[in-house]
Each structure stands twice: as structure tokens, then as C-alpha cells.
Motif scaffolding. Structure first.
Motif, PDB file in Angstrom:
ATOM      1  N   UNK A  67       3.058   7.779  16.126  1.00 18.48           N
ATOM      2  CA  UNK A  67       2.074   6.917  15.900  1.00 18.48           C
ATOM      3  C   UNK A  67       1.310   6.929  14.526  1.00 18.48           C
ATOM      4  N   UNK A  68       1.170   8.293  14.170  1.00 14.81           N
ATOM      5  CA  UNK A  68       0.166   8.531  13.143  1.00 14.81           C
ATOM      6  C   UNK A  68       1.311   7.773  11.775  1.00 14.81           C
ATOM      7  N   UNK A  69       2.791   8.215  11.905  1.00 13.96           N
ATOM      8  CA  UNK A  69       3.770   7.478  10.986  1.00 13.96           C
ATOM      9  C   UNK A  69       3.644   6.150  10.696  1.00 13.96           C
ATOM     10  N   UNK A  70       3.785   5.384  12.002  1.00 16.32           N
ATOM     11  CA  UNK A  70       3.515   4.026  12.123  1.00 16.32           C
ATOM     12  C   UNK A  70       2.134   3.476  11.228  1.00 16.32           C
ATOM     13  N   UNK A  71       1.062   4.039  11.512  1.00 15.75           N
ATOM     14  CA  UNK A  71      -0.169   3.761  11.107  1.00 15.75           C
ATOM     15  C   UNK A  71      -0.094   4.020   9.416  1.00 15.75           C
ATOM     16  N   UNK A  72       0.460   5.012   9.060  1.00 18.46           N
ATOM     17  CA  UNK A  72       0.604   5.327   7.462  1.00 18.46           C
ATOM     18  C   UNK A  72       1.409   4.351   6.930  1.00 18.46           C
ATOM     19  N   UNK A  73       2.490   4.143   7.534  1.00 18.62           N
ATOM     20  CA  UNK A  73       3.460   2.919   7.163  1.00 18.62           C
ATOM     21  C   UNK A  73       2.761   1.588   6.591  1.00 18.62           C
ATOM     22  N   UNK A  74       1.913   1.160   7.679  1.00 18.07           N
ATOM     23  CA  UNK A  74       1.162   0.053   7.592  1.00 18.07           C
ATOM     24  C   UNK A  74      -0.155   0.115   6.679  1.00 18.07           C
ATOM     25  N   UNK A  75      -0.553   1.324   6.669  1.00 13.48           N
ATOM     26  CA  UNK A  75      -1.797   1.172   5.899  1.00 13.48           C
ATOM     27  C   UNK A  75      -1.465   1.524   4.326  1.00 13.48           C
ATOM     28  N   UNK A  76      -0.413   2.216   3.810  1.00 15.62           N
ATOM     29  CA  UNK A  76      -0.480   2.188   2.399  1.00 15.62           C
ATOM     30  C   UNK A  76       0.074   0.842   1.981  1.00 15.62           C
ATOM     31  N   UNK A  77       0.855  -0.163   2.249  1.00 16.90           N
ATOM     32  CA  UNK A  77       0.668  -1.346   1.864  1.00 16.90           C
ATOM     33  C   UNK A  77      -0.599  -2.257   1.771  1.00 16.90           C
ATOM     34  N   UNK A  78      -1.310  -1.910   3.051  1.00 13.73           N
ATOM     35  CA  UNK A  78      -2.749  -2.606   3.092  1.00 13.73           C
ATOM     36  C   UNK A  78      -3.679  -2.144   2.071  1.00 13.73           C
ATOM     37  N   UNK A  79      -3.361  -0.757   1.569  1.00 11.19           N
ATOM     38  CA  UNK A  79      -4.393  -0.314   0.636  1.00 11.19           C
ATOM     39  C   UNK A  79      -3.900  -1.021  -0.669  1.00 11.19           C
ATOM     40  N   UNK A  80      -2.622  -1.190  -0.897  1.00 10.26           N
ATOM     41  CA  UNK A  80      -2.047  -2.030  -2.358  1.00 10.26           C
ATOM     42  C   UNK A  80      -2.544  -3.263  -2.303  1.00 10.26           C
ATOM     43  N   UNK A  81      -2.698  -3.884  -1.070  1.00  9.35           N
ATOM     44  CA  UNK A  81      -3.108  -5.381  -1.134  1.00  9.35           C
ATOM     45  C   UNK A  81      -4.552  -5.249  -1.344  1.00  9.35           C
ATOM     46  N   UNK A  82      -5.439  -4.493  -0.715  1.00  8.68           N
ATOM     47  CA  UNK A  82      -6.777  -4.445  -0.938  1.00  8.68           C
ATOM     48  C   UNK A  82      -7.114  -4.039  -2.538  1.00  8.68           C
ATOM     49  N   UNK A  83      -6.182  -3.238  -3.066  1.00 12.53           N
ATOM     50  CA  UNK A  83      -6.661  -2.905  -4.663  1.00 12.53           C
ATOM     51  C   UNK A  83      -6.204  -4.464  -5.274  1.00 12.53           C
ATOM     52  N   UNK A  84      -5.253  -5.124  -4.972  1.00 15.49           N
ATOM     53  CA  UNK A  84      -4.759  -6.443  -5.657  1.00 15.49           C
ATOM     54  C   UNK A  84      -5.747  -7.367  -5.564  1.00 15.49           C
ATOM     55  N   UNK A  85      -6.451  -7.372  -4.197  1.00 14.57           N
ATOM     56  CA  UNK A  85      -7.613  -8.473  -3.961  1.00 14.57           C
ATOM     57  C   UNK A  85      -8.847  -8.027  -4.985  1.00 14.57           C
ATOM     58  N   UNK A  86      -8.959  -6.673  -5.011  1.00 18.37           N
ATOM     59  CA  UNK A  86     -10.389  -6.439  -5.968  1.00 18.37           C
ATOM     60  C   UNK A  86     -10.131  -6.585  -7.357  1.00 18.37           C
ATOM     61  N   UNK A  87      -8.846  -6.362  -7.553  1.00 19.14           N
ATOM     62  CA  UNK A  87      -8.353  -6.612  -9.155  1.00 19.14           C
ATOM     63  C   UNK A  87      -8.607  -8.155  -9.238  1.00 19.14           C
ATOM     64  N   UNK A  88      -8.084  -9.069  -8.546  1.00 13.34           N
ATOM     65  CA  UNK A  88      -8.149 -10.526  -8.688  1.00 13.34           C
ATOM     66  C   UNK A  88      -9.684 -11.226  -8.873  1.00 13.34           C
ATOM     67  N   UNK A  89     -10.483 -10.660  -8.018  1.00 14.38           N
ATOM     68  CA  UNK A  89     -11.772 -11.144  -8.031  1.00 14.38           C
ATOM     69  C   UNK A  89     -12.724 -10.448  -8.935  1.00 14.38           C
ATOM     70  N   UNK A  90     -12.400  -9.310  -9.430  1.00 15.25           N
ATOM     71  CA  UNK A  90     -13.250  -8.531 -10.628  1.00 15.25           C
ATOM     72  C   UNK A  90     -12.709  -8.892 -11.946  1.00 15.25           C
ATOM     73  N   UNK A  91     -11.693  -9.734 -11.980  1.00 20.01           N
ATOM     74  CA  UNK A  91     -11.242 -10.163 -13.453  1.00 20.01           C
ATOM     75  C   UNK A  91     -12.219 -10.859 -14.308  1.00 20.01           C
ATOM     76  N   UNK A  92     -12.441 -10.443 -15.510  1.00 24.87           N
ATOM     77  CA  UNK A  92     -13.541 -10.844 -16.530  1.00 24.87           C
ATOM     78  C   UNK A  92     -12.566 -11.309 -17.678  1.00 24.87           C
ATOM     79  N   UNK A  93     -12.855 -12.256 -18.424  1.00 26.32           N
ATOM     80  CA  UNK A  93     -12.059 -12.622 -19.624  1.00 26.32           C
ATOM     81  C   UNK A  93     -10.717 -13.285 -19.154  1.00 26.32           C
ATOM     82  N   UNK A  94     -10.449 -14.168 -20.246  1.00 30.00           N
ATOM     83  CA  UNK A  94      -9.069 -14.890 -20.138  1.00 30.00           C
ATOM     84  C   UNK A  94      -8.301 -14.718 -21.466  1.00 30.00           C
TER      85      UNK A  94
END
Length: 499
Positions: free
Chosen positions: A247-274
Motif C-alpha cells: 500500500x505504501x509503495x502504491x501510494x508513493x508511486x502515485x504521489x511522486x507524479x502528483x508532486x511533479x504535476x503540482x510543481x508544474x501547476x505552480x510554475x505555470x501560474x506564477x510565471x511573470x514576464x514574456x
């Protein structure tokens, strides 16, 4: 010569590339539903878990290299699909873990086994702690901040829409852009507002995914212990070693991609400048100042000299930062010396005392624009001045609308004017005047806006509307408040067009 089946497929896929791309999202949704409902063998789980990690990495790389938010306009939809994929994989892996967990750690596939053994050393207590830390980082830090930024960005973008649309209309009326470019800019303003509005709602997917990960882990642990001890006769220790570890291995396998997507979401909306991607922005703004690197190097070296501190690490880091500061300072001095040593343009010598000729008479210009010395940079192309280009656009727009080509505008400097003043003449007679400040922006109140601005109060020279001269830092706030914000060149070109 007959074509083999591979060549036939390649030719068919090349001719139907657009159709295949259009089927991507429906097929992915069908696959997600299949994972939730149908039993999946372990090897297929490994394939989808690997694909999930790869997609999360690609999303984060796209977010890091994009220039403006609309470069990744599909991100809200991608966020929804990746969240559904992770949840469907959790459902499929939960089914396999609870049904086959008593057979050993490899019951749910090699990926979950690897995360359960190699990452946390086969200790489910360590796995629970690591998973809890990842959830706290994702849910409390990244997702919470990204959700707040998305909410504020959506509200400010919607408030700034009228001002941006009026700025596009002002450029169109001044002849700076054509109807096609104006239509593109209006569409871009609308798409930007829709994007940030979608991101405000899509950020809830990330938050819900983190909560679902915690609940799924708790359900897997409790359900695994009950199934292991009641149905398969395992002891509490044996059931914990088998089911909780999976169960813990399953949770970690799903949580690490979720963490990457969260970081990507924060990078997209905190983008300043073009102007550049995020990596170039960070390097140019954080590591390109010799003064900053030099002071940081001095502090690190001082810390390294304190008794009891790890001297090697601090002194080595201080030496590297000091070398970087010295290199940047050397390059900057060399660039300044090269600019100062460049030969100055030869000035024409004034004619000595001589007889008066017809050349001494200056012809009267039909249309003239006289500039103070601070406004000369606006017509200097080496300093990115584009006032001349905008004046040509005004003449072209006038000719298209009226059917009459106005005479060329003779631009020259006039030291008798104030440094920031300009004067427009018709056959030598002044018909309009005003002031413009290079590098600053004129925030025009179209009417009814009571938001105070930090700047110099003035009046729009073309239409007589109340306005303020503001610096670049106030530009975004003024647009969000509903002001029409234009630069100095646009102010002068609009004034000329109106006259």
C-alpha cells in the motif's frame, strides 16, 4: 515491388496524423475508465505507472520552458486527465494489492515492489513517514500557494480585460496595427482571461488528488490487514509486512507524479514576464550581479572561518561564488571600456565666416514634429526607438481611411523646448504640443475609475482625458484597475493622428 505491412501502416499513419491526434484524449479517457472497472495484470500496471511518471516529467519540462502562459493553454485539461489517470491507477493497483497481496511483495508489479523495497528499504514505517512528508509538501506548501496565486491571477486578469481591449483599440485607431493584428490581440486577451479562470478551478484537482491519496492509503492499509488476517489466516505482523508495504509503495508511486504535476501547476501560474523561459530568467536575475555574488561569497567565507563549522564546504562554496563575482565584474569592465573607447562620430564643422547663400534659408515644413533633447531617443533605432515607424503607420492609416496621402512629417530636435516637450507644426505654425517621458507610461482614465495611482497627474494631450504618468512597476496595477496604459511613442502618435 510490394510494400510490407509496416510501410503500409507508416504511410496510413502519416496521412491520418491529424485524426490520430484527435483520438488521443477520447482513447485516454476510455483507458482510464477501463483501469477503474476491469482487472489489470501486474505487467500492465507497470506500463501505466511508468507512463504516468513520464507524462508528469514532460508536463513539468513544458512548464519550465514555456515563455508565456498561453504557450501551454492546454494545461487545465492536461491537469484533469493526469489526475484521473493517477486515481484510476490507484483503483487498479488497490484491486491487485487486496486480491494478491498475500502472495508476496511482487504481487502488484515490479514498479510498486521497487518503490516499496529500494526507496524505503522494505520498512513500511519509513514509507508511511516519507509519504506523509510528501503529502505535506504537496498539499500544504505547493498546492495551497498555487491555488491562491491562481485565484488572484484570475480576478486581476478579468479586471484588466477592459483596459487591455481599449489599449488595442487605441493602437488600431493610431494606425500602429492593422485590423488583423488587432483581432489577434483581442483574441489573446480573451484566451488569457479564460486560461487563468480555468486554472483557478483546475488547481482544485491537485488539492483533491492529494486528499484522495491519503484516503486511499488508509483504506488500503485497513482493508489489507482485515483481508490478510481474516481471509488468508496471516498474523498481524505478516499482514503488515505484505499489505502495508504494498500500500505504501502504491501510494508513493502515485504521489511522486502528483508532486511533479503540482510543481508544474505552480510554475505555470506564477510565471511573470514574456522575454525568456524560467531557467534563463532565474540565471539572469539571480546569478548575473557581481555585487550580489561578492557579498554572498564574503558571508560564506566568514561562516567557514567560525570554529566548529564545516570549513571545507563553506570555504569551497565561498571561493566558487567569489570567482563568479570576479569573472562577471571583469566582463562588465571590459564591456564598458570597449564602449568608451569606440570612436565618436565625426561632427560636421561649422562653416567659417562666409557670404550668405540660398542654403542658409531653411525651408518651411508642411508637417513638423519638434522634440526636446530627452525625446531624441524615441527616434533613435539603435536605442529601440520606433516613433518614426509609428508615424508612418499613422500616415498609412489616414491614407486608407480618407483616400488622401498626407505629407511626410519632418522630425527634428529643438533645444528651445523643455527636455520632455514636443511640438507639432503645420507650415511652421504650432498646432499642438505636449510632454512625453521615455520609459514611462501614460495611464488614461476612460471615466469612472477612482483607484488612486502613484505618478504625476496630467491630461491626455489627444483627447483631454485625465491621466497619470507612471513607471513600469505601476503598469500592471493600472491595467487591472481599468486604466488604458500606453507608452510615450503611442501618446505622441495618437496625438498626431487626432490632429
Amino acid at each position: 515491388m510490394k510494400s510490407n505491412p509496416l510501410q503500409i501502416f507508416q504511410k496510413w499513419s502519416g496521412n491520418n496524423a491529424g485524426a490520430l491526434q484527435g483520438l488521443t484524449a477520447p482513447l485516454l479517457v476510455v483507458a482510464i475508465l477501463g483501469l477503474m472497472v476491469l482487472p489489470v495484470p501486474p505487467w500492465m500496471l507497470d506500463t501505466f505507472f511508468t507512463l504516468n511518471i513520464a507524462v508528469a516529467l514532460m508536463v513539468m519540462m513544458v512548464a519550465a520552458y514555456m515563455i508565456k502562459p498561453l504557450d501551454f493553454a492546454a494545461f487545465p485539461s492536461v491537469l484533469l486527465l493526469t489526475t484521473l489517470m493517477r486515481l484510476s491507477l490507484n483503483v487498479a493497483s488497490t484491486r491487485v494489492v487486496l486480491m494478491e497481496g498475500h502472495t508476496g511483495p511482487g504481487a502488484a508489479g515490479a514498479v510498486i515492489e521497487a518503490f516499496g523495497h529500494f526507496l524505503i528499504g522494505g520498512n513500511f514505517a519509513v514509507g508511511l513517514i516519507v509519504f506523509s512528508i510528501l503529502v505535506v509538501i504537496n498539499f500544504v506548501v505547493i498546492t495551497k500557494g498555487a491555488e491562491r496565486i491562481a485565484e488572484v491571477s484570475a480576478r486581476f486578469t478579468l479586471d484588466a480585460m477592459p483596459g487591455k481591449q481599449m489599449a488595442v483599440d487605441a493602437d488600431l485607431n493610431a494606425g500602429l496595427i492593422d485590423e488583423k493584428e488587432a483581432k489577434r490581440r483581442r483574441a489573446e486577451v480573451g484566451e488569457e482571461a479564460n486560461f487563468f479562470g480555468s486554472m483557478d478551478g483546475a488547481s482544485k484537482f491537485v488539492r483533491g488528488d492529494a486528499i484522495a491519496g491519503i484516503l486511499i492509503l488508509v483504506i488500503n492499509v485497513i482493508g489489507g490487514l482485515i483481508i490478510g488476517m481474516v481471509q488468508h489466516g496471516l498474523s498481524a505482523g505478516q499482514a503488515a509486512d505484505s499489505y502495508i508495504l504494498l500500500a505504501v509503495g502504491d501510494a508513493l508511486v502515485a504521489q511522486i507524479p502528483g508532486l511533479l504535476i503540482s510543481v508544474a501547476s505552480a510554475m505555470v501560474i506564477s510565471r511573470v514576464g514574456k522575454d525568456a523561459d524560467m531557467g534563463r530568467q532565474i540565471v539572469q536575475q539571480l546569478f548575473m550581479s557581481p555585487k550580489v555574488l561578492g557579498i554572498t561569497a564574503g558571508v560564506m567565507i566568514m561562516l567557514g572561518l567560525i570554529p566548529g563549522m564545516p570549513h571545507t564546504v563553506f570555504l569551497l562554496m565561498g571561493a566558487l561564488l567569489g570567482w563568479g563575482a570576479w569573472s562577471l565584474d571583469k566582463k562588465e569592465k571590459a564591456r564598458v571600456a570597449e564602449q568608451s573607447s569606440a570612436p565618436a562620430p565625426q561632427q560636421q564643422q561649422a562653416q567659417a565666416d562666409g557670404e550668405a547663400t540660398w542654403d542658409d534659408l531653411q525651408p518651411v515644413d508642411l508637417l513638423g514634429l519638434e522634440l526636446g533633447y530627452r525625446l531624441i531617443a524615441l527616434v533613435d533605432k539603435s536605442r529601440q526607438g520606433d516613433l518614426l515607424t509609428r508615424i508612418k503607420g499613422v500616415r498609412r492609416k489616414f491614407a486608407q481611411e480618407v483616400g488622401f496621402l498626407p505629407p511626410a512629417v519632418h522630425v527634428r530636435d529643438n533645444l528651445e523646448l523643455k527636455p520632455s516637450a514636443y511640438r507639432m507644426t503645420l507650415r511652421g505654425v504650432m498646432v499642438g504640443e505636449g510632454e512625453a517621458f521615455p520609459g514611462m507610461f501614460l495611464a488614461i482614465n476612460p471615466g469612472g475609475i477612482t483607484t488612486p495611482l502613484i505618478g504625476t497627474a496630467t491630461t491626455d494631450p489627444a483627447f483631454g482625458l485625465p491621466a497619470h504618468w507612471i513607471d513600469e512597476r505601476q503598469k500592471e496595477a493600472a491595467q487591472m484597475a481599468g486604466f488604458t496604459v500606453v507608452d510615450s511613442e503611442t501618446v505622441m502618435a495618437t496625438h498626431l493622428s487626432h490632429l
